[in-house]
Design a protein around this motif. Structure first.
Motif, mmCIF file in Angstrom:
data_model
loop_
_atom_site.group_PDB
_atom_site.id
_atom_site.type_symbol
_atom_site.label_atom_id
_atom_site.label_comp_id
_atom_site.label_asym_id
_atom_site.label_seq_id
_atom_site.Cartn_x
_atom_site.Cartn_y
_atom_site.Cartn_z
ATOM 1 N N THR A 254 0.808 -1.222 0.000
ATOM 2 C CA THR A 254 0.000 0.000 0.000
ATOM 3 C C THR A 254 0.838 1.267 0.000
ATOM 4 O OG1 THR A 254 -0.106 -0.023 2.424
ATOM 5 C CG2 THR A 254 -1.861 -1.173 1.229
ATOM 6 N N LEU A 255 2.134 1.134 -0.192
ATOM 7 C CA LEU A 255 3.025 2.289 -0.111
ATOM 8 C C LEU A 255 3.683 2.532 -1.467
ATOM 9 C CD1 LEU A 255 4.126 4.389 1.875
ATOM 10 C CD2 LEU A 255 6.016 2.812 2.364
ATOM 11 N N GLU A 256 3.696 3.788 -1.887
ATOM 12 C CA GLU A 256 4.218 4.145 -3.215
ATOM 13 C C GLU A 256 5.093 5.388 -3.093
ATOM 14 O OE1 GLU A 256 1.232 4.282 -6.310
ATOM 15 O OE2 GLU A 256 2.045 6.167 -7.055
ATOM 16 N N ILE A 257 6.214 5.385 -3.826
ATOM 17 C CA ILE A 257 7.089 6.552 -3.847
ATOM 18 C C ILE A 257 7.127 7.113 -5.260
ATOM 19 C CG2 ILE A 257 9.226 5.226 -4.280
ATOM 20 C CD1 ILE A 257 10.594 7.247 -2.297
ATOM 21 N N GLN A 258 7.122 8.433 -5.365
ATOM 22 C CA GLN A 258 7.116 9.128 -6.656
ATOM 23 C C GLN A 258 8.208 10.191 -6.642
ATOM 24 O OE1 GLN A 258 3.186 10.816 -7.056
ATOM 25 N NE2 GLN A 258 2.170 8.904 -6.466
ATOM 26 N N ALA A 259 8.974 10.245 -7.716
ATOM 27 C CA ALA A 259 10.015 11.266 -7.852
ATOM 28 C C ALA A 259 9.835 11.955 -9.194
ATOM 29 C CB ALA A 259 11.403 10.640 -7.757
ATOM 30 N N SER A 260 9.976 13.276 -9.218
ATOM 31 C CA SER A 260 9.760 14.048 -10.441
ATOM 32 C C SER A 260 10.805 15.141 -10.575
ATOM 33 C CB SER A 260 8.360 14.688 -10.446
ATOM 34 O OG SER A 260 7.344 13.716 -10.383
ATOM 35 N N ALA A 261 11.122 15.475 -11.820
ATOM 36 C CA ALA A 261 12.004 16.602 -12.106
ATOM 37 C C ALA A 261 11.488 17.310 -13.350
ATOM 38 C CB ALA A 261 13.438 16.138 -12.318
ATOM 39 N N LEU A 262 11.611 18.617 -13.367
ATOM 40 C CA LEU A 262 11.187 19.442 -14.503
ATOM 41 C C LEU A 262 12.208 20.546 -14.702
ATOM 42 C CD1 LEU A 262 8.932 20.304 -16.583
ATOM 43 C CD2 LEU A 262 8.011 21.745 -14.757
ATOM 44 N N VAL A 263 12.660 20.722 -15.929
ATOM 45 C CA VAL A 263 13.592 21.806 -16.254
ATOM 46 C C VAL A 263 13.096 22.484 -17.529
ATOM 47 C CG1 VAL A 263 15.623 20.821 -15.140
ATOM 48 C CG2 VAL A 263 15.076 20.156 -17.473
ATOM 49 N N TYR A 264 13.328 23.783 -17.638
ATOM 50 C CA TYR A 264 12.870 24.492 -18.834
ATOM 51 C C TYR A 264 13.679 25.760 -19.060
ATOM 52 C CZ TYR A 264 10.357 27.586 -15.616
ATOM 53 O OH TYR A 264 10.031 28.470 -14.617
ATOM 54 N N ASP A 265 13.660 26.202 -20.308
ATOM 55 C CA ASP A 265 14.298 27.459 -20.696
ATOM 56 C C ASP A 265 13.436 28.079 -21.787
ATOM 57 O OD1 ASP A 265 16.497 29.376 -20.674
ATOM 58 O OD2 ASP A 265 16.919 28.639 -22.683
ATOM 59 N N ASP A 266 13.167 29.374 -21.689
ATOM 60 C CA ASP A 266 12.218 30.044 -22.584
ATOM 61 C C ASP A 266 12.789 31.404 -22.979
ATOM 62 O OD1 ASP A 266 10.048 31.095 -23.894
ATOM 63 O OD2 ASP A 266 8.616 30.776 -22.275
ATOM 64 N N GLN A 267 13.008 31.616 -24.276
ATOM 65 C CA GLN A 267 13.558 32.872 -24.798
ATOM 66 C C GLN A 267 12.529 33.504 -25.737
ATOM 67 O OE1 GLN A 267 16.667 33.729 -23.782
ATOM 68 N NE2 GLN A 267 17.141 31.770 -22.791
ATOM 69 N N ARG A 268 12.291 34.807 -25.577
ATOM 70 C CA ARG A 268 11.316 35.494 -26.429
ATOM 71 C C ARG A 268 11.816 36.893 -26.787
ATOM 72 N NH1 ARG A 268 5.756 34.291 -22.951
ATOM 73 N NH2 ARG A 268 6.455 32.272 -22.120
ATOM 74 N N THR A 269 11.315 37.397 -27.908
ATOM 75 C CA THR A 269 11.554 38.778 -28.332
ATOM 76 C C THR A 269 10.198 39.424 -28.581
ATOM 77 O OG1 THR A 269 13.667 38.238 -29.363
ATOM 78 C CG2 THR A 269 12.608 40.278 -30.066
#
Length: 683
Positions: A254-269
């Motif tokens: 009944t036990l669950e482990i969750q690991a997450s990672a998120l990376v981003y880069d955003d360039q605009r003119t």
């Protein structure tokens, strides 16, 4: 930045793979990660989500967006998908290719007035809004990586409830059962812009791991009307890259482990050559979910984000301000416990915390000499510790819910420091620390009158702290400067609503909600003179209105519609009395959308969305109008061979003129007609 993303993903991949492998070794072998049998221990369920919804979830005004809708928008962007939910809006009508990232707050119930989010946006339980500004990094949230989105309108009092002053938007990531082993999309538009994404989902023992990357790039369109362009005008060029990694593993029955990672880069003119902005971020979270007799959900996360921006003078077309960087760090988490109190009774007890620190560094420049005239730094720290309780009872056809939350908040270490062009200290201001306790509550009832009729009602209060951006960072949309205000008080919401849901026939669902929401001490950009505004607390913003949705499925044809009509007004007196009765800036009275879909056979999907946004005002004085706009979008998926399908998309097929900014006739425009074509592979 791309190297940083790759390194972050590589390091997190190694960590998560090790976690999953070691965790999976604790359980017996199984055939599937979502419903598995162990000869010794019985069933092991791995979901990748938090605890099950409580029975009273539907007592509030909830809309769920299914995966089919997420992956069939004309733009391929999450903000476009959310725009089909009645009451959702950003500060401006621009999408995440053609607006300044700091203007992309998410709000519900017409409680706008500035660019900070008044809705709480969660990705797998983790708040994703930029901790300094309050904007949502929409380009990092790829719809292809999600299984569903749930939008709850109205104030919240549960975990992280202090951010849910207008509602909650919960994004749930997809697992192998939804994504399959591999999926990818590659498209190009009629201006040469490209959009590509790849994701893979693999089972590892009794767990799974999902990885995805999305890359968008294009020269963009002209946001400046043709008759206002000058030699320095530029298209809204953009390039964004995001990557995610997520792993789930059982640690027992009944036990669950969750690991997450998120990376981003955003360039605009935006608007002019060299008017560049950059937004980047990295975040990671670890979650432990227990589904035994005593259920619990423990979550911890860390976020590091940055933002930079260059302001170009609209009269001399040279650099006027360099917002060099805005590094921000947020850490937080929550603990929720559900003790066994009976089959018809769900009790939630818990606490959450969020710690934020950030500052800006910027340099103004003379538009005549081109020389730097000063160097500024400003920022501070915030914290919010929340204790919450919610109790749900099911009494036959009646579900009752009540919840309470207490927040201990602090605003500390606020400062503003400026050096002159010679490096000498010209101003050094330290703002006094502040703190307080605030309580908020919510309660609701759902009565199932018959299988075809459900009635519900709810009342709630909520709290939102001013962001560090609102407190300490001025900004310029040339020639107008909006000043910060270190003395801003927290916003406080009071709201009521009542609704009816009808399912008079199979495949038909109708829902209508009437609401009355009032935000006291609402933070708005208040006009001081022709070129100056300041963030100030007005007495209140009151929004009363109707939200309606309709869904119909007949064979292979479907229809989904939504409508929000809102009478939103500012309540003000004293030196702000001129604002009394005015509509908050950027808030439309009417917004509606309708989507017609057709699935003639397996793998086919044709859809068209008609969307209307009513007239809005650029400013608090109702002097500069943004005309109403009606757009038509289209999507088509046509199977070709095996797992390969043709994708065709069309944005704004009427080529409607969408005014997104209007300052005394100086305008920016939204997305013109844009045609996309490409391929999707799903294995």
């Amino acid at each position: 930045m791309k190297n940083t993303i790759a390194q972050s993903l590589f390091g997190t991949t190694a960590l998560v793979l090790g976690l999953v492998a070691s965790s999976s070794a604790l359980a017996a072998d199984a055939e599937a990660p979502t419903a598995m049998e162990s000869a010794d221990a019985g069933p092991i369920i791995v979901t990748g989500h938090g605890l099950a919804d409580s029975p009273a979830t539907v007592a509030y005004d909830v809309e769920t967006i299914a995966r089919d809708e997420l992956v069939s928008s004309a733009s391929g962007r999450i903000e476009d998908v959310l725009a089909s939910v009645a009451g959702f809006q950003q500060f401006r009508r621009s999408d995440s290719r053609s607006s300044n990232p700091s203007a992309q707050g998410a709000t519900l119930r017409a409680l706008g007035g500035n660019a900070s989010s008044r809705a709480l946006v969660l990705l797998d339980g983790v708040p994703v809004s930029n901790p300094f500004f309050g904007y949502v990094p929409f380009t990092a949230l790829a719809p292809e990586r999600l299984s569903s989105v749930r939008v709850t309108r109205g104030g919240g009092a549960g975990a992280f409830g202090s951010g849910a002053i207008s509602g909650t938007i919960e994004l749930m990531s997809a697992g192998p059962e939804t994504l399959g082993a591999f999926s990818g999309t590659a498209l190009v538009n009629d201006r040469g812009g490209t959009q590509g994404s790849v994701s893979t989902a693999q089972t590892l023992g009794k767990g799974f791991i999902v990885a995805g990357v999305q890359w968008d790039r294009g020269q963009g369109f002209w946001t400046t009307p043709k008759d206002q362009r000058v030699d320095a005008s530029a298209r809204a060029a953009y390039e964004s890259l995001s990557g995610s990694l997520r792993a789930v593993a059982p640690l027992g029955e009944t036990l669950e482990i969750q690991a997450s990672a998120l990376v981003y880069d955003d360039q605009r003119t935006l608007r002019f050559e060299d008017a560049d902005s950059s937004a980047s971020g990295q975040q990671a979270s670890l979650r432990l979910v227990g589904r035994g007799e005593w259920q619990f959900d423990v979550l911890g996360y860390v976020q590091a984000q940055d933002f930079s921006n260059r302001v170009i003078s609209s009269t001399r077309f040279v650099r006027a301000l360099e917002q060099i960087k805005t590094p921000t760090l947020a850490t937080g988490g929550k603990f929720e416990l559900r003790p066994p109190v009976g089959a018809d009774h769900v009790l939630r007890l818990g606490a959450d915390i969020r710690l934020v620190g950030g500052h800006l560094a910027e340099a103004p420049y003379s538009t005549f000499t081109g020389q730097q005239t000063a160097f500024r730094r400003a920022g501070g720290d915030q914290s919010d510790l929340g204790l919450f309780l919610e109790d749900d009872w099911t009494l036959g056809n009646l579900v009752l819910t009540a919840g309470a939350r207490a927040d201990r908040w602090t605003i500390r270490n606020g400062f503003y420091r400026e050096l002159d062009s010679q490096g000498s200290l010209s101003q050094d201001t330290r703002h006094p620390d502040r703190s307080g306790w605030d309580g908020s509550f919510r309660g609701g009832a759902l009565w199932t009158v018959s299988p075809a009729i459900r009635l519900r009602a709810a009342a709630y209060t909520s709290l939102r702290l001013p962001t560090l951006n609102e407190l300490y960072r001025p900004f310029v949309v040339f020639p107008v400067t909006t000043n910060a205000n270190a003395d801003l008080a927290p916003e406080k919401l009071r709201g009521y609503e009542a609704g009816v849901e009808l399912t008079p026939a199979e495949g038909l669902r109708l829902a209508v909600t009437a609401f009355d929401n009032k935000v006291k001490n609402a933070i708005a950009n208040v006009t001081l003179d022709a070129t100056t505004r300041q963030r100030q607390n007005v007495d209140a913003i009151r929004a009363r209105g109707i939200e309606a949705t309709a869904a119909l499925t007949v064979g292979t044809v479907s229809f989904d519609g939504s409508l929000a009509w809102t009478d939103a007004k500012v309540e003000a007196q004293g030196i702000q009395a001129a604002l009394d009765g005015m509509r908050p800036s950027q808030v439309p009275r009417l917004a509606a959308s309708a989507t017609l879909g057709w699935r003639p056979r397996a793998g086919w999907h044709l859809a068209a969305t008609l969307r209307h946004v009513g007239k809005q005002y650029e400013d608090d004085q109702e002097t500069d109008a943004l005309p109403a706009a009606t757009t038509l979008d289209a999507f088509a998926q046509v199977p070709l061979a095996g797992p390969l399908a043709l994708i065709l998309r069309g944005e704004n097929l009427f080529d409607e003129t969408i005014v997104t900014r209007n300052q005394s006739g100086s305008m920016d425009l939204g997305t013109p007609r844009t045609l996309w074509a490409g391929f999707r592979v799903e294995i």
